[in-house]
Design an enzyme around this catalytic site. Structure first.
Site, PDB file in Angstrom:
ATOM      1  N   ILE A  12      74.535  52.382  36.341  1.00 25.88           N
ATOM      2  CA  ILE A  12      73.526  52.296  35.281  1.00 25.88           C
ATOM      3  C   ILE A  12      73.639  53.547  34.414  1.00 25.88           C
ATOM      4  CG2 ILE A  12      71.069  52.127  34.746  1.00 25.88           C
ATOM      5  CD1 ILE A  12      70.621  50.807  37.412  1.00 25.88           C
ATOM      6  N   GLY A  94      78.283  38.243  25.762  1.00 25.94           N
ATOM      7  CA  GLY A  94      77.727  39.307  26.589  1.00 25.94           C
ATOM      8  C   GLY A  94      76.937  40.317  25.770  1.00 25.94           C
ATOM      9  N   ASP A  96      76.714  43.417  26.218  1.00 22.57           N
ATOM     10  CA  ASP A  96      77.512  44.606  25.973  1.00 22.57           C
ATOM     11  C   ASP A  96      78.355  44.438  24.713  1.00 22.57           C
ATOM     12  OD1 ASP A  96      78.910  42.583  27.318  1.00 22.57           O
ATOM     13  OD2 ASP A  96      80.283  43.986  28.288  1.00 22.57           O
TER      14      ASP A  96
END
Length: 242
Positions: A12, A94, A96
């Site tokens: 993370i 996605g 991202d």
């Protein structure tokens, strides 16, 4: 102040932005999430907004924890984006890659920009000079290639990535390193060449955890920016505040 949280496949990432400038960033394992959030709000009590991006299924608990401290936007295919999204299946794009396309759009709003993220997978995301996201490609990442060779053969060992001394390997291990590191570098160069042939004055941004293996190996001119995805997430948070 804004808090950006990027929940990846293994780690993370956290970043704090003030007036669009990153003032803090750190990485932790998922088990440290609660303690990291408490620590961040103790050090930065002026954080008013947060964005959470997760490549997998987001644990509702994580959102609820952050919501105790500030307003939270969970990035999804329903989030507003500043560019025209011409992806044929936007619901499957996605988050991202949404962030990378956003960072590319804001960094070079009137130019052709290819963002390459060398992470768990290697992703290629293209935003053209009309402010349109047109798509790109997804390829196996460095560690995925090492694991594939180990898992799908009887005798090849599981290796960790290493800097390559010579593209001609003289042992099984050095041959594997050459196949992965040199192979990816050649792949990335080849893909960039394809995009340059189609898009004039192309700007290429290289980011991701494994980018350092390739930044100096590529024949093409690129800009390396390890914080590119985090910057894109902050831009998306600002864009979705209204």
């Amino acid at each position: 102040m804004n808090l950006v949280i990027d929940i990846g496949n293994t780690l993370i990432k956290y970043a704090v932005f003030e007036n669009r400038r990153m003032v803090y960033d750190q990485v932790s394992e998922s088990g440290l999430f609660l303690s990291k959030i408490k620590e961040l709000f103790e050090h930065y009590p002026k954080i008013n907004y947060a964005i959470i991006s997760s490549v997998g299924k987001l644990d509702k608990t994580e959102k609820d924890i952050v919501s105790l401290f500030c307003k939270v936007h969970v990035l999804s295919s329903a989030s507003k984006v500043p560019f025209k999204n011409s992806y044929a299946t936007p619901h499957s794009l996605g988050v991202d890659r949404l962030a990378l396309a956003t960072a590319a759009f804001y960094q070079n709003p009137r130019g052709n920009t290819l963002a390459i993220d060398a992470g768990t997978c290697i992703t290629y995301d293209m935003v053209n000079n009309a402010g349109e996201y047109v798509g790109g490609a997804i390829s196996p990442g460095v560690r995925m290639r090492y694991k594939a060779m180990h898992n799908q053969t009887a005798g090849l060992p599981l290796l960790e990535p290493e800097e390559l001394l010579d593209f001609v390997g003289n042992s099984t291990q050095s041959c594997m390193h050459s196949g992965v590191i040199n192979g990816v570098a050649c792949e990335v160069d080849g893909v960039i060449d394809q995009y340059r042939a189609r898009y004039q004055d192309l700007t290429v941004i290289l980011t991701g955890g494994d980018a350092h293996f390739f930044a100096k190996r590529l024949k093409n001119t690129i800009f390396a920016n390890s914080k590119f995805l985090l910057e894109g997430l902050n831009c998306l948070l600002e864009y979705n505040k209204s």
